[in-house]
Design an enzyme around this catalytic site. Structure first.
Site, short mmCIF file in Angstrom:
data_model
loop_
_atom_site.label_atom_id
_atom_site.label_comp_id
_atom_site.label_asym_id
_atom_site.label_seq_id
_atom_site.Cartn_x
_atom_site.Cartn_y
_atom_site.Cartn_z
N GLU A 85 0.82 -1.21 0.00
CA GLU A 85 0.00 0.00 0.00
C GLU A 85 0.86 1.26 0.00
O GLU A 85 0.53 2.24 -0.66
CB GLU A 85 -0.91 -0.01 1.24
CG GLU A 85 -2.14 0.83 1.05
CD GLU A 85 -3.11 0.66 2.22
OE1 GLU A 85 -4.19 1.23 2.14
OE2 GLU A 85 -2.79 -0.05 3.19
N ASP A 86 1.94 1.23 0.73
CA ASP A 86 2.69 2.46 0.99
C ASP A 86 3.97 2.64 0.18
O ASP A 86 4.57 3.69 0.21
CB ASP A 86 3.07 2.54 2.48
CG ASP A 86 1.85 2.61 3.38
OD1 ASP A 86 0.74 2.80 2.84
OD2 ASP A 86 2.00 2.45 4.59
#
Ligand code: MN
Length: 485
Positions: A85-86
């Site tokens: 996600e990051d």
């Protein structure tokens, strides 16, 4: 890669030590690799606290290893849970490096963040089925709990707006969900932390009052339990008796419910008697002694030993009138029951002597999870289930019911025609009309999760080229292409 940084080296050693203590099998190489991978992936990121971002997945992995020690794959997945996600790393690379099992858990954790967005779903029963179909792997849920626990413990570093939003979501969704899984300690901690950020003044006031009334409380507990202990000793029972104050949020709930100030809430704590025995009959003997000594309040007795709660909680509860005329709740159980009460199913892993048969145990755990959801509704009203499962859905998928209540998963914005082809090609070919929740609708109406759809067919109907303009599934598109060209 190898770890040069002495602090990181120590962190890794600590994590491996906890894993070896609590897990049946530990693939040290794979955990080490995930550890290094996560450091590398997050190396440019910082947390709101100013610490390197890696401290977060690391602490979450520690929570999993301590609180929900299931297997080493869960630890690896936890270390990697924010990587996709990051950062720039994607699922393909993760599959290559760590295999499909880890990747699926990480992907599930990412998706479930969308699910937990809190939206009322009107049909509890449907909702439960949807949830069941989504939670194929409970390890996703465990990682998510640990993630939320760590975020709540470090919530002081984010903005007040964000604190409120996250605390609200935690209180409405995560805490009841933890309760449902039998993770009582997690539930209490999440509730008290949420309460602290949602109603700081009240929280701090209660903390102060509970603290300052401690002496009174302790002398009252002594007054209540001394004669009881004497009697229990007469019966040669081995036991531990404790009077623990209730958690702040549950005291607060009592005050609201009874519309009374703190000073007028007398049952701030319960007496817990844990019997050192394998034989649950000793619990009933103890109950008899308590009820002989203090007058029981009618209708307050609950036997969760004969009839355990859905989350496997077992205990006897009784409320009696204490020496000063105040009500006192007394809980009676064995040590094994106490472990389950505190840690839910995780108790079976944490306290098991023989940590060898993990695959079979994993199946048992999964069955148990299914039972929880299947069993929901037997002993609770729909409203309660709804409150427990105030969750959202995968954002890119919807769940649709057949008239018989079977569940079908479709892409978002699917139409009755997609649904028809999903059921069977022939149903698709002969699709004439559709009803959503009993109402006739145009065939291009977008479906929503929880809809019950009935397809009206006719032998004279044939696929219509116009359908291609609105269908979403590959199945519906290709079947029609084939028959209309
Ligand atoms: Mn996270």
């Amino acid at each position: 890669m190898s770890i040069e940084n002495p602090k990181q080296k120590e962190m890794l050693e600590d994590l491996l030590a906890v894993c070896k203590k609590n897990l049946p099998r530990v693939n040290e190489d794979l955990i080490t690799k995930a550890f290094e991978f996560a450091i590398e992936a997050h190396k440019h990121d910082l947390r709101a606290s100013g610490e390197p971002y890696f401290s977060h997945p690391y602490e979450v992995a520690m929570i999993v290893a301590e609180e929900f020690p299931l297997d080493d794959i869960t630890i690896v997945s936890t270390l990697l849970h924010d990587v996709v996600e990051d950062t720039d790393f994607d699922l393909n690379l993760m599959t290559k490096e760590f295999g499909t099992e880890v990747t699926e858990i990480v992907d599930g954790v990412t998706k479930i963040s969308g699910i937990f967005k809190g939206q009322d779903i009107t049909k509890a029963e449907n909702y439960r089925k949807m949830l069941l179909s989504m939670v194929k792997d409970v390890r996703v849920i465990l990682v998510k709990f640990a993630d939320r626990l760590h975020n709540m413990r470090t919530l002081e570093f984010v903005s007040p707006d964000k604190q409120k939003r996250i605390a609200q979501e935690t209180l409405e969704i995560y805490a009841p969900f933890a309760n449902r899984f039998g993770l009582a300690r997690v539930k209490w901690e999440l509730e008290d932390l949420s309460f602290k950020y949602l109603n700081k003044e009240m929280y701090e006031d209660l903390v102060r009052k509970v603290k300052s009334s401690r002496k009174d409380r302790e002398s009252y507990i002594k007054k209540f339990s001394d004669p009881l202990k004497k009697k229990l000793d007469d019966y040669n029972l081995k036991y531990e008796l404790e009077g623990r104050p209730k958690h702040f949020y549950s005291i607060y709930k009592k005050m609201i419910k009874r519309n009374k100030p703190f000073e007028e809430i007398y049952d701030l704590f319960a007496i817990r008697i844990i019997i050192d025995t394998e034989n649950s009959n000793d619990c009933y003997t103890t109950l008899g002694i308590v009820n002989q000594m203090y007058l029981p309040v009618p209708d307050r007795f609950k036997d969760y030993i004969s009839v355990p709660k859905a989350n496997m909680y077992q205990s006897l509860h009784t409320t009696v009138i204490g020496p000063l005329g105040q009500r006192m709740e007394v809980q009676i159980r064995t040590w094994d029951m106490d472990k389950v009460a505190e840690d839910g199913i995780a108790a079976h892993w944490k306290y098991k002597e023989d940590k060898s048969t993990t695959d079979k145990d994993l199946d048992t755990w999964l069955d148990w999870m299914r039972d929880i959801f299947e069993g929901a509704g037997k002993d609770e009203t729909r409203r309660e289930i709804l409150e427990d499962f105030k969750l959202n859905l995968y954002q890119d998928e919807i769940y649709i019911f057949t008239p018989k209540g079977e569940l079908r998963r479709l892409p978002i914005d699917s139409t009755p025609v997609d649904f028809a082809f999903e059921i069977h090609s022939n149903v698709g070919y002969q699709c004439l009309g559709a009803k959503i929740n009993g109402k006739i609708v145009p065939l291009d109406t977008p479906l929503h999760s929880g809809d019950q759809v009935e397809i009206i067919t006719s032998k004279n109907q044939h696929p219509n080229k116009n359908w291609l303009k609105f269908v979403k599934t590959q199945k519906a598109k290709s079947e029609q292409y084939y028959t209309t060209h």
